[in-house]
Motif scaffolding. Sequence first.
Motif, mmCIF file in Angstrom:
data_model
loop_
_atom_site.group_PDB
_atom_site.id
_atom_site.type_symbol
_atom_site.label_atom_id
_atom_site.label_comp_id
_atom_site.label_asym_id
_atom_site.label_seq_id
_atom_site.Cartn_x
_atom_site.Cartn_y
_atom_site.Cartn_z
ATOM 1 N N CYS A 243 2.260 1.736 -3.541
ATOM 2 C CA CYS A 243 1.218 2.291 -4.418
ATOM 3 C C CYS A 243 1.015 3.778 -4.190
ATOM 4 O O CYS A 243 0.799 4.534 -5.143
ATOM 5 C CB CYS A 243 -0.096 1.551 -4.207
ATOM 6 N N SER B 78 0.832 -1.212 0.000
ATOM 7 C CA SER B 78 0.000 0.000 0.000
ATOM 8 C C SER B 78 0.865 1.260 0.000
ATOM 9 O O SER B 78 0.527 2.252 -0.661
ATOM 10 C CB SER B 78 -0.955 0.008 1.195
ATOM 11 N N GLN C 104 -4.567 -3.517 -6.435
ATOM 12 C CA GLN C 104 -4.830 -3.323 -5.005
ATOM 13 C C GLN C 104 -4.019 -4.299 -4.156
ATOM 14 O O GLN C 104 -3.536 -3.949 -3.085
ATOM 15 C CB GLN C 104 -6.319 -3.517 -4.712
#
Length: 85
Positions: free
Chosen positions: A7, A4, A70
């Motif tokens: 990203c 995460s 994701q």
Amino acid sequence: MKWSEVCNHYPCRFVLVEALKAVSNNRVRTIEEMTVVEEYDNPIQAWEGYKHYHKENPEREFYVFHTSKQEIEVIEEYFTGIRRS
């Protein structure tokens, strides 16, 4: 870094990462900690970067991902062919 975080730092990019901490369970490799080695505009550049780093350091664990994903998942496959010298 966690995925995460990668990203967030590299939105909509191809990234070459090195797994620093990873575990395997039922042929699925889960990367818990990673570091970004390079970022790229397109998959061809990313693949060339992967080949370069893997050739220099075959014992290290490199992967290429796109940060639009994701979650990341690596399925382990084992080579069962015959190697010739």
